[in-house]
Enzyme design. Structure first.
Site, mmCIF file in Angstrom:
data_model
loop_
_atom_site.group_PDB
_atom_site.id
_atom_site.type_symbol
_atom_site.label_atom_id
_atom_site.label_comp_id
_atom_site.label_asym_id
_atom_site.label_seq_id
_atom_site.Cartn_x
_atom_site.Cartn_y
_atom_site.Cartn_z
ATOM 1 N N GLY A 74 0.794 -1.230 0.000
ATOM 2 C CA GLY A 74 0.000 0.000 0.000
ATOM 3 C C GLY A 74 0.819 1.269 0.000
ATOM 4 C CE1 TYR A 124 2.427 -9.226 -12.883
ATOM 5 C CE2 TYR A 124 0.892 -9.517 -14.702
ATOM 6 C CZ TYR A 124 1.224 -8.918 -13.500
ATOM 7 O OH TYR A 124 0.363 -8.011 -12.922
#
Length: 249
Positions: free
Chosen positions: A13, A148
């Site tokens: 965050g 990914y």
């Protein structure tokens, strides 16, 4: 104020989508705990979010995540909303993938996220809500994106299974899958030069039906919707935030 008196933990965050979402949760009344790997950006994030707490942690380090959960428990006793956003990119064609690069991407994007969920569940209960950042990269074949895509694809299926397990406990689990979002992650692709990253960005914009990159705040709005009681009858959903790129291809 959809999150008044709610305890929110945002893993990853301290920048980009995670920071935008942490700020949005706080603006709607939540007390926010956030993590990141860079102390300077963690400090900046905490300074910008009144009442928040920040912790340095690498989600690939499972013991570190467990320590964060213990700190949140000591501070507030519980987590009402968990947003698992930590992630890294990494483009390389099949012949160029190294074992080290593969393990790095998977240790963060898949293993770390799964065990973060496991650890945080200890202090979550009925009525809890979990949102996980996926990717449209798990649902389309983009050359050079194998490592990914495999990690995010595995995360998508794991979270779907976990949503089925947790619904019995009154906990909702959903996923937000962003498309091309203009965040710092785009510019941190190991093995790619600045010119290659710029070319990738141009290619993305050319293929997005809305003809622009998305913004972190747009992802934050989707996360808050799924995390809130506005989505009280929604679980196991995968919400694409991609300007129509996947569904209108």
């Amino acid at each position: 104020m959809r999150f008044e008196n709610k305890i929110v933990l945002v893993l990853g965050g301290n920048s980009g989508m995670g920071l935008a979402t942490a700020k949005a949760f706080a603006a709607e009344g939540a007390k926010v705990h956030l993590t990141g790997r860079d102390q300077a950006t963690i400090d900046a994030a905490v300074a910008s979010i009144p009442g928040s707490k920040g912790y340095r942690s690498d989600i690939s380090d499972i013991d570190s995540t467990e320590e964060i959960v213990a700190k949140v428990e000591a501070e507030d006793g519980r987590v009402d909303v968990l947003y698992i956003n930590a992630g890294v990119g990494g483009f390389a064609p099949l012949r160029g993938i190294t074992e080290e690069a593969w393990d790095h991407v998977h240790s963060i994007n898949l293993k770390g996220c799964v065990f973060a969920l496991q650890k945080a569940l200890r202090i979550m209960g009925k009525g809890g809500s979990i949102v996980v950042t996926g990717s449209i990269g798990a649902h389309g074949a983009l050359e050079g994106n194998g490592a990914y895509a495999a990690a995010k694809g595995g995360l998508y299926m794991a979270m779907k299974v976990f949503a089925k397990e947790l619904v019995k406990e009154g906990i909702r689990l959903n996923m937000v899958s962003p498309g091309p979002i203009d965040t710092p992650l785009l510019y941190r692709n190991p093995g790619m030069t600045e010119e290659q990253v710029a070319g990738l960005k141009e290619m993305m914009i050319a293929n997005i039906p809305m003809h622009r990159m998305g913004e972190s705040d747009e992802v934050a709005k989707a996360v808050l919707f799924l995390a809130s009681d506005d989505a009280s009858f929604i679980t196991a959903a995968n919400l694409f935030v991609d300007g129509g790129l996947l569904e209108l291809r």
